[in-house]
Motif scaffolding. Sequence first.
Motif, PDB file in Angstrom:
ATOM      1  N   ARG A  26       0.761  -1.261   0.015  1.00  0.00           N
ATOM      2  CA  ARG A  26       0.059   0.049   0.081  1.00  0.00           C
ATOM      3  C   ARG A  26       0.695   1.287   0.053  1.00  0.00           C
ATOM      4  NH1 ARG A  26      -3.717  -0.464   5.184  1.00  0.00           N
ATOM      5  NH2 ARG A  26      -1.820  -1.178   5.968  1.00  0.00           N
ATOM      6  N   GLU A  27       2.032   1.187  -0.681  1.00  0.00           N
ATOM      7  CA  GLU A  27       2.842   2.395  -0.668  1.00  0.00           C
ATOM      8  C   GLU A  27       2.699   3.287  -1.758  1.00  0.00           C
ATOM      9  OE1 GLU A  27       6.989   1.335   0.115  1.00  0.00           O
ATOM     10  OE2 GLU A  27       6.333  -0.632   0.874  1.00  0.00           O
ATOM     11  N   SER A  28       2.036   2.638  -2.896  1.00  0.00           N
ATOM     12  CA  SER A  28       1.608   3.564  -4.172  1.00  0.00           C
ATOM     13  C   SER A  28       0.196   3.748  -4.338  1.00  0.00           C
ATOM     14  CB  SER A  28       2.182   3.134  -5.428  1.00  0.00           C
ATOM     15  OG  SER A  28       1.889   1.665  -5.577  1.00  0.00           O
ATOM     16  N   ASN A  29      -0.539   2.724  -3.838  1.00  0.00           N
ATOM     17  CA  ASN A  29      -1.913   2.564  -3.632  1.00  0.00           C
ATOM     18  C   ASN A  29      -2.526   1.982  -2.527  1.00  0.00           C
ATOM     19  OD1 ASN A  29      -4.719   1.760  -4.200  1.00  0.00           O
ATOM     20  ND2 ASN A  29      -4.327   1.559  -6.377  1.00  0.00           N
ATOM     21  N   PRO A  30      -3.347   2.961  -2.014  1.00  0.00           N
ATOM     22  CA  PRO A  30      -3.514   2.450  -0.413  1.00  0.00           C
ATOM     23  C   PRO A  30      -4.371   1.130  -0.365  1.00  0.00           C
ATOM     24  CG  PRO A  30      -4.937   4.129  -1.241  1.00  0.00           C
ATOM     25  CD  PRO A  30      -3.990   4.181  -2.247  1.00  0.00           C
ATOM     26  N   ASP A  31      -4.815   0.702  -1.735  1.00  0.00           N
ATOM     27  CA  ASP A  31      -5.613  -0.880  -1.693  1.00  0.00           C
ATOM     28  C   ASP A  31      -4.737  -1.875  -2.364  1.00  0.00           C
ATOM     29  OD1 ASP A  31      -7.971   0.497  -0.560  1.00  0.00           O
ATOM     30  OD2 ASP A  31      -8.169   1.520  -2.513  1.00  0.00           O
ATOM     31  N   VAL A  32      -3.546  -1.629  -2.745  1.00  0.00           N
ATOM     32  CA  VAL A  32      -2.870  -2.574  -3.576  1.00  0.00           C
ATOM     33  C   VAL A  32      -1.443  -3.080  -2.709  1.00  0.00           C
ATOM     34  CG1 VAL A  32      -1.653  -3.129  -5.711  1.00  0.00           C
ATOM     35  CG2 VAL A  32      -4.073  -2.000  -5.461  1.00  0.00           C
ATOM     36  N   SER A  33      -1.020  -4.312  -3.034  1.00  0.00           N
ATOM     37  CA  SER A  33       0.342  -4.494  -2.398  1.00  0.00           C
ATOM     38  C   SER A  33       0.957  -5.229  -3.801  1.00  0.00           C
ATOM     39  CB  SER A  33       0.326  -5.555  -1.293  1.00  0.00           C
ATOM     40  OG  SER A  33       0.096  -4.810  -0.271  1.00  0.00           O
ATOM     41  N   CYS A  34       2.284  -5.290  -3.792  1.00  0.00           N
ATOM     42  CA  CYS A  34       2.809  -5.873  -4.943  1.00  0.00           C
ATOM     43  C   CYS A  34       4.297  -6.681  -4.488  1.00  0.00           C
ATOM     44  CB  CYS A  34       3.224  -4.719  -5.553  1.00  0.00           C
ATOM     45  SG  CYS A  34       3.864  -4.935  -7.418  1.00  0.00           S
ATOM     46  N   VAL A  35       4.613  -7.489  -5.201  1.00  0.00           N
ATOM     47  CA  VAL A  35       6.060  -8.276  -5.314  1.00  0.00           C
ATOM     48  C   VAL A  35       6.734  -8.066  -6.760  1.00  0.00           C
ATOM     49  CG1 VAL A  35       5.168 -10.327  -5.791  1.00  0.00           C
ATOM     50  CG2 VAL A  35       7.170 -10.126  -4.484  1.00  0.00           C
ATOM     51  N   ALA A  36       8.090  -8.014  -6.643  1.00  0.00           N
ATOM     52  CA  ALA A  36       8.576  -7.837  -7.884  1.00  0.00           C
ATOM     53  C   ALA A  36      10.036  -8.358  -7.942  1.00  0.00           C
ATOM     54  CB  ALA A  36       9.002  -6.294  -8.454  1.00  0.00           C
ATOM     55  N   ALA A  37      10.508  -8.981  -9.198  1.00  0.00           N
ATOM     56  CA  ALA A  37      11.849  -9.457  -9.237  1.00  0.00           C
ATOM     57  C   ALA A  37      12.606  -8.966 -10.486  1.00  0.00           C
ATOM     58  CB  ALA A  37      11.585 -11.038  -9.578  1.00  0.00           C
ATOM     59  N   PRO A  38      13.993  -8.972 -10.530  1.00  0.00           N
ATOM     60  CA  PRO A  38      14.713  -8.181 -11.409  1.00  0.00           C
ATOM     61  C   PRO A  38      14.791  -9.070 -12.856  1.00  0.00           C
ATOM     62  CG  PRO A  38      16.076  -9.614 -10.072  1.00  0.00           C
ATOM     63  CD  PRO A  38      14.813  -9.540  -9.470  1.00  0.00           C
ATOM     64  N   VAL A  39      14.707  -8.318 -13.773  1.00  0.00           N
ATOM     65  CA  VAL A  39      15.092  -8.675 -15.361  1.00  0.00           C
ATOM     66  C   VAL A  39      16.522  -8.493 -15.671  1.00  0.00           C
ATOM     67  CG1 VAL A  39      14.341  -8.616 -17.623  1.00  0.00           C
ATOM     68  CG2 VAL A  39      12.525  -8.684 -15.544  1.00  0.00           C
ATOM     69  N   ARG A  40      17.087  -9.419 -15.980  1.00  0.00           N
ATOM     70  CA  ARG A  40      18.922  -8.981 -16.405  1.00  0.00           C
ATOM     71  C   ARG A  40      18.815  -8.957 -18.050  1.00  0.00           C
ATOM     72  NH1 ARG A  40      21.501  -8.860 -11.744  1.00  0.00           N
ATOM     73  NH2 ARG A  40      20.501  -9.703  -9.870  1.00  0.00           N
ATOM     74  N   ASP A  41      19.668  -8.433 -18.718  1.00  0.00           N
ATOM     75  CA  ASP A  41      20.317  -8.418 -20.157  1.00  0.00           C
ATOM     76  C   ASP A  41      21.319  -9.525 -20.313  1.00  0.00           C
ATOM     77  OD1 ASP A  41      22.432  -7.192 -19.228  1.00  0.00           O
ATOM     78  OD2 ASP A  41      22.043  -5.252 -20.272  1.00  0.00           O
ATOM     79  N   ARG A  42      21.525  -9.678 -21.390  1.00  0.00           N
ATOM     80  CA  ARG A  42      22.959 -10.546 -21.648  1.00  0.00           C
ATOM     81  C   ARG A  42      23.929 -10.297 -20.940  1.00  0.00           C
ATOM     82  NH1 ARG A  42      24.430 -10.229 -27.881  1.00  0.00           N
ATOM     83  NH2 ARG A  42      21.958 -10.805 -28.080  1.00  0.00           N
ATOM     84  N   ALA A  43      24.223  -9.209 -20.498  1.00  0.00           N
ATOM     85  CA  ALA A  43      25.741  -8.976 -19.626  1.00  0.00           C
ATOM     86  C   ALA A  43      25.382  -9.156 -18.139  1.00  0.00           C
ATOM     87  CB  ALA A  43      26.040  -7.675 -20.036  1.00  0.00           C
ATOM     88  N   GLY A  44      24.018  -9.349 -17.868  1.00  0.00           N
ATOM     89  CA  GLY A  44      23.604  -9.531 -16.229  1.00  0.00           C
ATOM     90  C   GLY A  44      23.398  -8.318 -15.603  1.00  0.00           C
ATOM     91  N   SER A  45      23.269  -7.070 -16.226  1.00  0.00           N
ATOM     92  CA  SER A  45      22.776  -6.117 -15.877  1.00  0.00           C
ATOM     93  C   SER A  45      21.258  -6.194 -15.503  1.00  0.00           C
ATOM     94  CB  SER A  45      23.157  -4.832 -16.601  1.00  0.00           C
ATOM     95  OG  SER A  45      24.421  -4.759 -16.713  1.00  0.00           O
ATOM     96  N   VAL A  46      20.706  -5.459 -14.584  1.00  0.00           N
ATOM     97  CA  VAL A  46      19.429  -5.477 -14.204  1.00  0.00           C
ATOM     98  C   VAL A  46      18.663  -4.277 -15.034  1.00  0.00           C
ATOM     99  CG1 VAL A  46      17.387  -4.821 -12.538  1.00  0.00           C
ATOM    100  CG2 VAL A  46      19.501  -6.207 -11.776  1.00  0.00           C
TER     101      VAL A  46
END
Length: 256
Positions: free
Chosen positions: A194-214
């Motif tokens: 509820r940090e960007s929307n008072p009614d919603v929570s969220c979970v996230a993971a990183p996406v990396r490119d060929r070099a391993g950078s996020v």
Amino acid sequence: MGRRVPAVSRALDILELFLEGDGTLSAPEITRRLQLPRTTVHELVTTLAARSYLVPVPEQPGRFRLGVRTYQLGSRYAEQLDLAAEGQQVARSVAETCGETVHVAVLEDADVIYIAKVDSTHAVRMVSAAGRRLPAHCTAVGKMLLASLSDEELHKRLPEGELPRMTPNSITSPSALREVLAEVRERGLASEQRESNPDVSCVAAPVRDRAGSVVAALSVSVPMIRWSADRQRELAELAVKGANELSERLGHHGRG
């Protein structure tokens, strides 16, 4: 919207002229076509050439063509298009599995921009859209992306003083944010409640490119009526799986 800078507009007008004809021009031709003072064109062309946006044409004294820097910018734009297209496909797959809203986002300055989004199949769901911009520190995708930055880069991007607040739960202290980012960096996973929307929570993971950078983050967002510790763990696994799949599509062969 801020005031336009005339010198920048003129420099861009010059670059866009090279999209026409055979792609080569001289300073007098630019002066004539844009109706600009000769000294102004000379200064702008000299600056663009010094930055490799323009280069002299071999064996054609006084003529220029687009330089390698424009190619690099175009290539980066193409990479973003690929990321958006691949991200939309992976987001759809994750959303079909969990029935919740899935986003893919990238970092721009201190904000995140959503480049892909698939809606929840539930009647009660969050309202958002691809292309939307939010303060990175208020979102799970943003925390994931900020955590991938060096301390120096993070300092450059964050505003001075108190951070913007979107809800009462938003982090507004830079020091508190850095503590959270350290945890995100260690876990390889980010969440927000509820940090960007008072009614919603969220979970996230990183996406990396060929070099391993996020280069992006994939998130699953859930209305609080369907949020629980067990559901968070379940969705975290799906987010990691989806982010890893998208990373593989971008050429990354390791695991986040």
